[in-house]
Write a protein that holds these residues in place. Sequence first.
Motif, PDB file in Angstrom:
ATOM      1  N   UNK A  40      57.104  38.483  44.150  1.00 20.06           N
ATOM      2  CA  UNK A  40      57.441  36.912  44.878  1.00 20.06           C
ATOM      3  C   UNK A  40      56.718  35.636  44.465  1.00 20.06           C
ATOM      4  N   UNK A  41      55.398  36.162  43.827  1.00 20.37           N
ATOM      5  CA  UNK A  41      54.457  34.683  43.674  1.00 20.37           C
ATOM      6  C   UNK A  41      55.238  34.072  42.184  1.00 20.37           C
ATOM      7  N   UNK A  42      55.105  35.360  41.163  1.00 24.89           N
ATOM      8  CA  UNK A  42      55.728  35.344  39.750  1.00 24.89           C
ATOM      9  C   UNK A  42      57.498  34.027  39.853  1.00 24.89           C
ATOM     10  N   UNK A  43      58.088  34.838  41.096  1.00 24.70           N
ATOM     11  CA  UNK A  43      59.620  34.292  40.720  1.00 24.70           C
ATOM     12  C   UNK A  43      59.538  32.744  41.446  1.00 24.70           C
ATOM     13  N   UNK A  44      59.141  32.451  42.376  1.00 24.33           N
ATOM     14  CA  UNK A  44      58.855  31.299  43.170  1.00 24.33           C
ATOM     15  C   UNK A  44      57.836  30.089  41.175  1.00 24.33           C
ATOM     16  N   UNK A  45      57.033  30.518  40.657  1.00 28.26           N
ATOM     17  CA  UNK A  45      56.159  29.518  39.764  1.00 28.26           C
ATOM     18  C   UNK A  45      56.711  29.616  38.925  1.00 28.26           C
ATOM     19  N   UNK A  46      57.623  30.581  38.272  1.00 30.35           N
ATOM     20  CA  UNK A  46      59.144  30.022  37.002  1.00 30.35           C
ATOM     21  C   UNK A  46      60.167  29.584  37.337  1.00 30.35           C
ATOM     22  N   UNK A  47      60.730  29.641  38.972  1.00 25.71           N
ATOM     23  CA  UNK A  47      60.984  28.645  39.494  1.00 25.71           C
ATOM     24  C   UNK A  47      60.913  26.800  39.194  1.00 25.71           C
ATOM     25  N   UNK A  72      71.432  25.147  33.112  1.00 24.25           N
ATOM     26  CA  UNK A  72      72.270  25.462  34.511  1.00 24.25           C
ATOM     27  C   UNK A  72      71.742  27.111  34.965  1.00 24.25           C
ATOM     28  N   UNK A  73      72.543  28.340  33.806  1.00 22.13           N
ATOM     29  CA  UNK A  73      72.425  29.474  34.229  1.00 22.13           C
ATOM     30  C   UNK A  73      71.295  29.934  34.548  1.00 22.13           C
ATOM     31  N   UNK A  74      70.436  29.204  34.370  1.00 20.98           N
ATOM     32  CA  UNK A  74      68.505  29.817  34.902  1.00 20.98           C
ATOM     33  C   UNK A  74      68.902  29.407  35.464  1.00 20.98           C
ATOM     34  N   UNK A  75      69.109  27.956  36.118  1.00 18.55           N
ATOM     35  CA  UNK A  75      68.800  27.580  37.420  1.00 18.55           C
ATOM     36  C   UNK A  75      69.289  28.003  38.832  1.00 18.55           C
TER      37      UNK A  75
END
Length: 96
Positions: A40-47, A72-75
């Motif tokens: 989760x921490x990695x996902x939030x940092x990547x976002x 747009x796809x990555x977002x």
Amino acid sequence: MIEDQDGPLRLLPWTGAEGKRCYLVGDGTGYLSRVADSVEAVQLAMADELLAHAADMLTDHGATSAQLRFLAARLAEALCDVHRVAESRGARLAGP
């Protein structure tokens, strides 16, 4: 919080086979809970990094339509991840 007969269920930050949701039964102190916290921490940092990149790219008038579609796809992917994290954490805040 979602519960089954063995205790509370935690929505994990990844999907299983065929994109199905994965849940963890437990009190949130085990190894797999710590792995999920790290993911989760990695996902939030990547976002967060992706949002900064998007802000830069949107001010670049030379960005191509292909670059913007890729962005747009990555977002969209990042939004799905962040939504799952929020749903999981929100369910755990609700308590029994």
